[in-house]
Design a protein around this motif. Structure first.
Motif, PDB file in Angstrom:
ATOM      1  N   UNK A  76     -17.460  -8.747 -23.826  1.00 44.71           N
ATOM      2  CA  UNK A  76     -17.140  -7.314 -23.724  1.00 44.71           C
ATOM      3  C   UNK A  76     -18.003  -6.494 -24.661  1.00 44.71           C
ATOM      4  N   UNK A  77     -18.191  -7.016 -25.866  1.00 44.72           N
ATOM      5  CA  UNK A  77     -18.911  -6.282 -26.898  1.00 44.72           C
ATOM      6  C   UNK A  77     -20.376  -6.083 -26.491  1.00 44.72           C
ATOM      7  N   UNK A  99     -17.832   3.341 -26.116  1.00 48.31           N
ATOM      8  CA  UNK A  99     -17.393   2.612 -24.932  1.00 48.31           C
ATOM      9  C   UNK A  99     -16.145   1.809 -25.311  1.00 48.31           C
ATOM     10  N   UNK A 100     -15.064   2.079 -24.625  1.00 51.67           N
ATOM     11  CA  UNK A 100     -13.813   1.355 -24.882  1.00 51.67           C
ATOM     12  C   UNK A 100     -13.518   0.476 -23.669  1.00 51.67           C
ATOM     13  N   UNK A 131     -13.997  -1.604 -28.798  1.00 48.77           N
ATOM     14  CA  UNK A 131     -14.586  -0.270 -28.817  1.00 48.77           C
ATOM     15  C   UNK A 131     -15.962  -0.422 -29.461  1.00 48.77           C
ATOM     16  N   UNK A 132     -17.002  -0.104 -28.674  1.00 49.95           N
ATOM     17  CA  UNK A 132     -18.367  -0.124 -29.211  1.00 49.95           C
ATOM     18  C   UNK A 132     -18.790   1.323 -29.409  1.00 49.95           C
ATOM     19  N   UNK A 133     -19.126   1.661 -30.627  1.00 46.75           N
ATOM     20  CA  UNK A 133     -19.533   3.034 -30.929  1.00 46.75           C
ATOM     21  C   UNK A 133     -20.956   2.999 -31.483  1.00 46.75           C
ATOM     22  N   UNK A 134     -21.861   3.661 -30.756  1.00 41.00           N
ATOM     23  CA  UNK A 134     -23.249   3.734 -31.233  1.00 41.00           C
ATOM     24  C   UNK A 134     -23.540   5.171 -31.621  1.00 41.00           C
ATOM     25  N   UNK A 145     -18.567  -2.025 -34.044  1.00 40.77           N
ATOM     26  CA  UNK A 145     -17.792  -2.745 -33.030  1.00 40.77           C
ATOM     27  C   UNK A 145     -16.419  -3.084 -33.601  1.00 40.77           C
ATOM     28  N   UNK A 146     -15.406  -2.644 -32.875  1.00 43.69           N
ATOM     29  CA  UNK A 146     -14.021  -2.919 -33.281  1.00 43.69           C
ATOM     30  C   UNK A 146     -13.335  -3.602 -32.101  1.00 43.69           C
TER      31      UNK A 146
END
Ligand SMILES: O=c1[nH]c(=O)c2[nH]c(=O)[nH]c2[nH]1
Length: 285
Positions: A76-77, A99-100, A131-134, A145-146
């Protein structure tokens, strides 16, 4: 006082993506709920209704499906990172992309002792999340990445106490040294970096959470969560912190004395609401 636009983001929420990988007769399935959100210099859209910088949410939806075909869905990540980087490459006004993803697991149906090639049953052990936050691009690019799990429903039928609590004029709760402890756990952990074997680590963290829930003699849900979080941080340098949200799913002993029966911790009513809600983050100094 001047009025100005505050923080904002926009995207397509809850794209329900099912990706079948069918390179051989033994198919595999990924069943996801994907949400995208872009943030950045979108003032013109809000203030003037000018869409020239706006990559439509409809395009974002299409991208979720198109990239699932083109690159496939791995961890997923990884897939979340591909999407975030794609949106930052295609929407120049965006400074960040989030992106969640949730994943609904499927297991192969066992037939004659082996998992069937293309028939599946929904897995029961929680919903994997990330949740990937860039933020930024090029040398300024920073990815956070959480990952986590939700709806991980746990219960222990003993090995749980709650006693010695503060008492005031409204306290009616009796102390107990033997109760059911149950929760529907939400756990999220933030990775310290992105050089991670995502699937392996996720599996190991969930296994450790389950193990510690089982092993810890609980004096309160708070202490159980802290113990679970501590174990994860001790075992995984790549995790910076872990957060929990845990409803205390109360099970009340039923009074069977009107029927002349004792009830030494055998018959309970599972209460729906209200429930205690215990939330905690375990972090490094
Ligand atoms: O584990 C618990 N923590 C509490 O804070 C609490 N409060 C309560 O009424 N029951 C419980 N149980």
């Amino acid at each position: 006082m001047a009025i100005t636009l505050g923080p904002n983001q926009y995207g397509k929420a809850e794209n329900r993506l099912v990706r079948i990988h069918r390179d051989t007769a033994r198919h595999s399935i990924r069943d996801l709920n994907v949400s995208s959100a872009l943030r950045g210099r979108f003032d013109a859209a809000h203030v003037h209704g000018d869409q020239r910088d706006v990559l439509p949410t409809d395009t974002q939806k299409n991208t979720v499906f198109a990239l699932a075909k083109q690159v496939g869905v791995g961890a997923l990540e990884e897939y979340g990172t591909v999407l975030a980087d794609h949106f930052l490459a295609h929407a120049p006004a965006a400074d960040g992309a989030r992106i969640s993803i949730e994943e609904y697991g499927w297991e192969r149906i066992p037939v004659d002792g082996a998992g069937h090639d293309h028939s599946f049953v929904r897995a029961g052990q929680g919903i994997r999340t990330t949740v990937v936050d860039v933020e930024g691009r090029g040398a300024d690019r920073r990815a956070t990445v959480t990952s986590g799990i939700r709806d991980l429903t746990l219960l222990k039928s003993t090995g749980s106490e709650f006693a010695g609590f503060l008492v005031d004029e409204y306290t009616t709760l009796a102390e107990t040294h033997d109760r059911i402890l149950a929760t529907s756990l939400v756990a999220t952990w933030r990775y310290a970096h992105t050089d991670v074997d995502w699937d392996k680590t996720h599996g190991a963290v969930v296994a450790l959470l389950l193990q510690r829930f089982a092993e810890i003699h609980s004096l309160a849900l708070q202490q159980t969560l802290y113990g679970m979080g501590t174990a994860v941080l001790e075992a995984h340098d790549e995790i910076a912190e872990i957060s929990f949200s845990a409803p205390n799913k109360h099970h009340f002993l039923v009074d069977l004395s009107p029927f002349g029966m004792e009830n030494p911790g055998e018959v309970f009513v599972a209460a729906d609401r209200p429930y205690g809600l215990i939330e905690a983050t375990v972090t490094r100094d």
